[in-house]
Design a protein around this motif. Structure first.
Motif, mmCIF file in Angstrom:
data_model
loop_
_atom_site.group_PDB
_atom_site.id
_atom_site.type_symbol
_atom_site.label_atom_id
_atom_site.label_comp_id
_atom_site.label_asym_id
_atom_site.label_seq_id
_atom_site.Cartn_x
_atom_site.Cartn_y
_atom_site.Cartn_z
ATOM 1 N N ALA A 343 0.880 -1.277 -0.051
ATOM 2 C CA ALA A 343 -0.087 -0.158 0.064
ATOM 3 C C ALA A 343 0.903 1.363 -0.210
ATOM 4 N N SER A 344 2.141 1.166 0.739
ATOM 5 C CA SER A 344 2.665 2.412 0.712
ATOM 6 C C SER A 344 3.442 2.943 -0.596
ATOM 7 N N LYS A 345 3.144 2.028 -1.647
ATOM 8 C CA LYS A 345 3.525 2.385 -2.972
ATOM 9 C C LYS A 345 2.544 2.773 -3.905
ATOM 10 N N VAL A 346 1.326 1.839 -3.759
ATOM 11 C CA VAL A 346 0.360 2.235 -4.674
ATOM 12 C C VAL A 346 -0.760 2.957 -4.385
ATOM 13 N N VAL A 347 -0.780 3.468 -3.046
ATOM 14 C CA VAL A 347 -2.038 4.276 -2.448
ATOM 15 C C VAL A 347 -1.389 5.681 -2.870
ATOM 16 N N PRO A 348 -0.172 6.152 -2.331
ATOM 17 C CA PRO A 348 0.268 7.468 -2.681
ATOM 18 C C PRO A 348 0.305 7.803 -4.211
ATOM 19 N N ALA A 349 0.733 6.822 -4.884
ATOM 20 C CA ALA A 349 0.853 6.908 -6.361
ATOM 21 C C ALA A 349 -0.522 7.136 -6.883
ATOM 22 N N LYS A 350 -1.593 6.467 -6.638
ATOM 23 C CA LYS A 350 -2.784 6.355 -7.065
ATOM 24 C C LYS A 350 -3.354 7.973 -6.737
ATOM 25 N N ARG A 351 -3.212 8.338 -5.437
ATOM 26 C CA ARG A 351 -3.594 9.848 -4.981
ATOM 27 C C ARG A 351 -3.083 10.727 -6.043
ATOM 28 N N PHE A 352 -1.903 10.701 -6.197
ATOM 29 C CA PHE A 352 -1.170 11.652 -7.279
ATOM 30 C C PHE A 352 -1.551 11.420 -8.744
ATOM 31 N N MET A 353 -1.950 10.268 -9.176
ATOM 32 C CA MET A 353 -2.095 10.088 -10.667
ATOM 33 C C MET A 353 -3.567 10.262 -10.933
ATOM 34 N N PHE A 354 -4.451 10.118 -10.255
ATOM 35 C CA PHE A 354 -6.030 9.923 -10.130
ATOM 36 C C PHE A 354 -6.623 11.103 -9.843
ATOM 37 N N PRO A 355 -7.413 11.797 -10.903
ATOM 38 C CA PRO A 355 -8.178 12.986 -10.491
ATOM 39 C C PRO A 355 -9.063 12.629 -9.242
ATOM 40 N N PRO A 356 -9.504 13.454 -8.298
ATOM 41 C CA PRO A 356 -10.539 13.355 -7.365
ATOM 42 C C PRO A 356 -11.827 12.942 -7.903
ATOM 43 N N TYR A 357 -12.273 11.776 -7.383
ATOM 44 C CA TYR A 357 -13.714 11.523 -7.946
ATOM 45 C C TYR A 357 -14.641 12.753 -7.965
ATOM 46 N N ALA A 358 -14.571 13.337 -6.784
ATOM 47 C CA ALA A 358 -15.603 14.368 -6.602
ATOM 48 C C ALA A 358 -15.534 15.446 -7.402
ATOM 49 N N LEU A 359 -14.299 16.032 -8.017
ATOM 50 C CA LEU A 359 -14.123 16.924 -8.913
ATOM 51 C C LEU A 359 -14.801 17.009 -10.015
ATOM 52 N N GLN A 360 -14.890 15.653 -10.627
ATOM 53 C CA GLN A 360 -15.869 15.411 -11.797
ATOM 54 C C GLN A 360 -17.247 15.290 -11.486
ATOM 55 N N ALA A 361 -17.339 14.676 -10.583
ATOM 56 C CA ALA A 361 -19.062 14.204 -10.155
ATOM 57 C C ALA A 361 -19.477 15.510 -9.790
ATOM 58 N N HIS A 363 -18.834 18.613 -10.970
ATOM 59 C CA HIS A 363 -19.195 19.212 -11.971
ATOM 60 C C HIS A 363 -20.394 19.032 -12.787
ATOM 61 N N TYR A 364 -20.528 17.559 -13.073
ATOM 62 C CA TYR A 364 -21.408 16.841 -13.827
ATOM 63 C C TYR A 364 -22.791 16.798 -13.062
ATOM 64 N N TRP A 365 -22.731 16.271 -11.660
ATOM 65 C CA TRP A 365 -23.742 15.961 -10.861
ATOM 66 C C TRP A 365 -23.791 16.450 -9.587
ATOM 67 N N PRO A 366 -23.843 17.751 -9.266
ATOM 68 C CA PRO A 366 -23.509 18.525 -8.133
ATOM 69 C C PRO A 366 -24.705 17.687 -7.089
ATOM 70 N N THR A 367 -24.190 17.548 -5.828
ATOM 71 C CA THR A 367 -24.925 16.788 -4.839
ATOM 72 C C THR A 367 -26.183 17.920 -4.406
ATOM 73 N N LYS A 368 -27.219 16.982 -4.387
ATOM 74 C CA LYS A 368 -28.520 17.586 -3.958
ATOM 75 C C LYS A 368 -28.986 17.247 -2.666
ATOM 76 N N THR A 369 -29.149 18.551 -1.821
ATOM 77 C CA THR A 369 -29.489 18.579 -0.478
ATOM 78 C C THR A 369 -30.969 18.027 -0.328
ATOM 79 N N GLN A 370 -31.077 17.411 0.737
ATOM 80 C CA GLN A 370 -32.613 16.942 1.061
ATOM 81 C C GLN A 370 -33.330 18.317 1.661
#
Length: 370
Positions: A343-361, A363-370
């Motif tokens: 994990a010490s190798k793949v988790v930091p690398a994934k955090r660096f390489m992958f865009p935050p899921y919430a950034l795109q989500a 943008h296209y599907w903003p959270t709806k509040t109840q």
């Protein structure tokens, strides 16, 4: 003295050929393995086992068939591992954290809790196949627990919701004292956090909820909870949870049965299991999306965000528990250290390489509040 005879020689050759054909025909006769899960027939895990069985059938040209049995079909749900060891059934379709009563190390092979050291399900599969995890998994069962089993990953039933509650929870103190269905190592951790935990199979949760003997329950979330009917009793559903953010289930087959299979059939089982992991996971996510809509639009369920301090407290509780267990359990430490190194190798690398899921989500599907 034996006299050579062309006729006798021909008869001998014919007999030899006949025996060879008979042996080949016997080897090609379809064989059926009884594999039992620990979940109700309506569960998507049972759907996964049926899909797996269909793929094995097709990959072997019908030479190997899997009888996909639901929980309780032959043995009680939480007895499937021992039953596979004793060859009462040929295989168990479950998840390793159920076996923490045998050894706490079992939970590590489910990537539970908290996604060990931050690994998601794909990271964990990488550790299994590229980081020595599969060898440790089978060493654990065969040498540590003395169980006659061969294990491999099956499906990723995650991320799982914190659960269903009879009333709203606003913070950690509000969470304490509630009588809640939990299983595996998670029950021990939540108990340390003040919850009054109750361990029971999935099929017993709804009756207990209806009787009022429990105040809350964790099952899976989404489609699994909809099929189980938890929304018919409680209306407060909290997510996410850290207890099974990236859990991975297992297929455990009796080793004598495994060794008796032709190599091609063993390879078919491996391939079918990997295919099921991906195909079921994709379908699972779509079914969860449908279930979430149904909860709110048809059943008046309130989808709530878990108070952050509960998940933070859970992570800290697990870290303390794991450190204490590693200090006294050499095999736990061996597996845990291996996972953390990967994990010490793949988790930091994934955090660096992958865009935050919430950034795109967002943008296209903003959270709806109840």
């Amino acid at each position: 003295m034996k006299i050579f005879s062309p006729r006798n020689a021909a008869l001998a050759v014919a007999a030899s050929v006949s025996l060879a054909f008979a042996a080949t025909a016997l080897a090609q006769q379809p064989r059926t393995l009884k594999i039992q899960s620990a979940v109700p027939p309506s569960s998507t895990t049972q759907d996964a086992l049926k899909f797996f069985a269909d793929r094995v059938d097709k990959l072997t040209g019908g030479n190997l068939k899997i009888e996909a049995l639901p929980g309780g079909a032959i043995v009680p749900p939480f007895e499937i591992l021992d039953a596979a060891h004793k060859k009462v059934i040929d295989g168990a379709y479950g998840i390793s954290y159920w076996w923490v009563g045998k050894s706490v190390t079992a939970t590590l092979f489910a990537n539970t809790p908290a996604g060990i050291a931050g690994m998601d399900a794909v990271d964990f599969i990488g550790w299994v196949y590229d980081g020595g995890g599969l060898e440790l998994w089978n060493e654990f069962y065969q040498k540590e627990l003395k169980l006659n089993l061969v294990a491999m990953p099956s499906i990723p039933p995650s991320p799982q919701a914190l659960g269903w509650f009879k009333r709203p929870i606003k913070d950690l103190p509000d969470f304490k004292g509630m009588k809640c269905r939990q299983t595996g190592i998670v029950s021990q951790l939540y108990a340390k956090m003040g919850m009054a935990v109750v361990n029971m199979p999935g099929g017993e949760i709804l009756p207990a909820a209806e009787r009022g003997t429990i105040d809350c329950a964790e099952w899976v979330g989404g489609i699994e909870d909809l099929r189980l009917g938890l929304h018919t009793v409680w209306k407060h559903h909290y997510t996410p949870g850290m207890h099974e953010s990236a859990s991975v289930a297992e297929l455990a087959i009796n080793k004598d049965v495994w060794d008796s299979l032709p190599e091609q059939n063993r390879e078919a089982i491996k391939s079918a299991s990997t295919e099921t992991f991906l195909r079921w996971w994709a379908t699972f996510q779509r079914l969860n999306a449908d279930a979430i809509l149904e909860f709110t639009e048809k059943h008046g369920v309130k989808l709530m965000t878990t108070p952050p301090e509960i998940n933070t407290a859970f992570l800290k509780t697990w870290d303390e528990f794991a450190a204490a267990e590693a200090a006294k359990n050499p095999f736990f430490k061996k597996v845990y250290d291996s996972q953390r190194a990967y994990a010490s190798k793949v988790v930091p690398a994934k955090r660096f390489m992958f865009p935050p899921y919430a950034l795109q989500a967002d943008h296209y599907w903003p959270t709806k509040t109840q």
